[in-house]
Design an enzyme around this catalytic site. Structure first.
Site, PDB file in Angstrom:
ATOM      1  N   GLU A 103       0.805  -1.225   0.000  1.00  0.00           N
ATOM      2  CA  GLU A 103       0.000   0.000   0.000  1.00  0.00           C
ATOM      3  C   GLU A 103       0.843   1.282   0.000  1.00  0.00           C
ATOM      4  OE1 GLU A 103      -2.220   0.278   3.537  1.00  0.00           O
ATOM      5  OE2 GLU A 103      -3.658   1.653   2.638  1.00  0.00           O
ATOM      6  N   ILE A 126       2.316 -10.092   2.212  1.00  0.00           N
ATOM      7  CA  ILE A 126       1.865 -11.382   2.724  1.00  0.00           C
ATOM      8  C   ILE A 126       0.436 -11.252   3.249  1.00  0.00           C
ATOM      9  CG2 ILE A 126       4.186 -12.182   3.320  1.00  0.00           C
ATOM     10  CD1 ILE A 126       3.313 -11.804   6.311  1.00  0.00           C
ATOM     11  N   ASP A 127       0.014 -10.019   3.557  1.00  0.00           N
ATOM     12  CA  ASP A 127      -1.298  -9.818   4.177  1.00  0.00           C
ATOM     13  C   ASP A 127      -2.473  -9.989   3.208  1.00  0.00           C
ATOM     14  OD1 ASP A 127       0.089  -9.228   6.450  1.00  0.00           O
ATOM     15  OD2 ASP A 127      -0.065  -7.059   6.234  1.00  0.00           O
ATOM     16  N   MET A 169       0.459 -12.802  11.515  1.00  0.00           N
ATOM     17  CA  MET A 169       0.478 -11.413  11.051  1.00  0.00           C
ATOM     18  C   MET A 169      -0.875 -11.027  10.453  1.00  0.00           C
ATOM     19  SD  MET A 169       4.213 -10.515   9.555  1.00  0.00           S
ATOM     20  CE  MET A 169       5.523 -10.018  10.684  1.00  0.00           C
ATOM     21  N   GLU A 221      -2.667 -10.517  14.545  1.00  0.00           N
ATOM     22  CA  GLU A 221      -2.031  -9.544  15.454  1.00  0.00           C
ATOM     23  C   GLU A 221      -2.884  -8.285  15.658  1.00  0.00           C
ATOM     24  OE1 GLU A 221       1.644  -8.096  13.700  1.00  0.00           O
ATOM     25  OE2 GLU A 221       0.689  -7.941  11.743  1.00  0.00           O
ATOM     26  N   ARG A 265      -0.740 -21.712  26.232  1.00  0.00           N
ATOM     27  CA  ARG A 265       0.549 -21.218  25.756  1.00  0.00           C
ATOM     28  C   ARG A 265       0.333 -20.393  24.489  1.00  0.00           C
ATOM     29  NH1 ARG A 265       1.819 -23.010  29.994  1.00  0.00           N
ATOM     30  NH2 ARG A 265       3.562 -24.404  30.513  1.00  0.00           N
TER      31      ARG A 265
HETATM   32  O1  F6P Z   1       2.535  -5.644   5.921  1.00  0.00           O
HETATM   33  C1  F6P Z   1       3.175  -6.835   6.135  1.00  0.00           C
HETATM   34  C2  F6P Z   1       3.472  -7.049   7.574  1.00  0.00           C
HETATM   35  O2  F6P Z   1       4.083  -8.282   7.599  1.00  0.00           O
HETATM   36  C3  F6P Z   1       2.299  -6.975   8.556  1.00  0.00           C
HETATM   37  O3  F6P Z   1       1.482  -8.098   8.585  1.00  0.00           O
HETATM   38  C4  F6P Z   1       3.021  -6.741   9.851  1.00  0.00           C
HETATM   39  O4  F6P Z   1       2.186  -6.130  10.789  1.00  0.00           O
HETATM   40  C5  F6P Z   1       4.126  -5.836   9.448  1.00  0.00           C
HETATM   41  O5  F6P Z   1       4.402  -6.123   8.088  1.00  0.00           O
HETATM   42  C6  F6P Z   1       5.367  -5.967  10.283  1.00  0.00           C
HETATM   43  O6  F6P Z   1       6.290  -5.040   9.841  1.00  0.00           O
HETATM   44  P1  F6P Z   1       7.784  -4.903  10.347  1.00  0.00           P
HETATM   45  O7  F6P Z   1       8.612  -5.794   9.468  1.00  0.00           O
HETATM   46  O8  F6P Z   1       8.109  -3.481  10.154  1.00  0.00           O
HETATM   47  O9  F6P Z   1       7.837  -5.374  11.766  1.00  0.00           O
END
Ligand code: F6P
Length: 342
Positions: A103, A126-127, A169, A221, A265
């Protein structure tokens, strides 16, 4: 033509496959010349380049990460950034750019297009939350990594009669959680798109224990419980200006332990989901994106992003791609709910 290539934002498996396809077809079919820009928009901003020819892309198809490096640099947030990019591109004799990113990176590409820079975008994350494309490469790899982790967690959870909470993620969209949860047979899946009731989750967990098996809870997350059930994530910026998420998995495991009286856990998969070799699906998608991107550049069809629609690779306006985030529709979530607690 002399073409610059850059990769921006969080890395993801398949970036190298795009670079390889762009460069291979660009040189062998069209006779173009390439310049690699380092670390996303920082490359053109600071004029940091690396050689990018057939030799540099040999053997990179199965490699995760990006040979060009990445960053979250945004020239529009830097004083004089855009002017610097334009003058560096002119000095380096760059006619066009292929920008591979999510984005933010493509948002910059869209704005630069409006300012007369010749850009073609390639979507990655990946999202899987970019609009205008059915899938982004990297997603399938991340889902497979999370699924394999869930498969492994089932057996240890059962042996110890524990709840296993798996945090995956997905900051704004729960695609990874939904697909990995379905593929891995999770007993509860929690997404950012819908606030969850921790009491209801505890109910699902108890129900699952009654079947003599142990529950696996997959939580994105960015998922949040109902207002008032928990303090919001820490939204402070780190030293690099990035928002840090995380902690929902740990919090949830503690809640479930105290509400159900069963040990719990947490496993936070984190960047493991972004590393390593891409799946066949992602290699093919990334390669097809790369081939279409270089065709677009060759034809002078700028301001476009390549996209997957059905089984076709098409071109859409860059502005459309970044307009809105593609989140999980409610009906996709509802169909998964049938497995909750069972
Ligand atoms: O946008 C991809 C992503 O992997 C998200 O799912 C995650 O929140 C973020 O990047 C983590 O980013 P960074 O590598 O800056 O910790």
């Amino acid at each position: 033509m002399r073409i610059g290539v850059l990769t921006g934002g969080g890395d993801c498996p398949g970036l190298n496959a795009v670079i390889r396809a762009v460069v291979r077809k660009g040189i062998s079919t069209y006779g173009h010349e390439f310049v690699g820009f380092r670390d996303g928009w920082r490359g053109p901003l600071e004029g940091i380049t690396r050689e990018l020819g057939i030799a540099q892309v040999r053997g990179i198809l199965p490699r995760g990460g990006t040979i060009l490096g990445s960053s979250r640099t945004n020239p529009f947030k830097i004083d004089g950034g855009v002017e610097k990019i334009k003058s560096n591109l002119a000095d380096l004799g760059i006619d066009a750019l292929v920008a591979i990113g999510g984005e933010d990176t493509l948002g910059v590409a869209a704005k630069l297009t409006d300012l007369g820079v010749n850009v073609v975008g390639v979507p990655k994350t990946i999202d899987n939350d970019l609009g205008a494309t059915d899938y982004t490469f990297g997603f399938d790899t991340a889902v497979n990594i999370a699924m394999e982790a869930i498969d492994r967690l089932h057996t240890t959870a059962e042996s110890h009669h524990r709840t296993l909470v798996v945090e995956v993620m997905g900051r704004h969209a729960g695609w990874i959680a939904l697909h990995a949860g379905l593929a891995g047979g999770a007993n509860v899946i929690l997404l950012p798109e819908r606030q969850f009731d921790v009491e209801q989750v505890a109910g699902y967990v108890e129900k699952r224990f009654q079947t003599q098996y142990a529950p696996i809870v997959v939580v994105a997350e960015g998922a949040q419980p109902l207002d008032g059930q928990m303090v919001l994530h820490n939204q402070e910026l780190d030293a690099f200006g990035h928002v840090r998420l995380g902690g929902i998995g740990q919090w949830l495991a503690e809640q479930l332990e105290s509400k159900t009286g069963k040990e719990a856990r947490t496993v936070v998969l984190g960047h493991i989901q972004r590393g390593g070799t891409p799946t066949a699906f992602d290699r093919v998608l990334a390669t097809r994106f790369g081939l279409q991107a270089i065709d677009a550049v060759h034809e002078g069809d700028f301001g476009k992003m390549v996209a997957l629609q059905g089984t076709d690779i098409v071109r859409v306006p860059l502005a459309d791609a970044t307009r809105e985030l593609k989140t999980v529709p409610v009906e996709r979530y509802t169909e998964a709910e049938v497995f909750f607690g069972s």
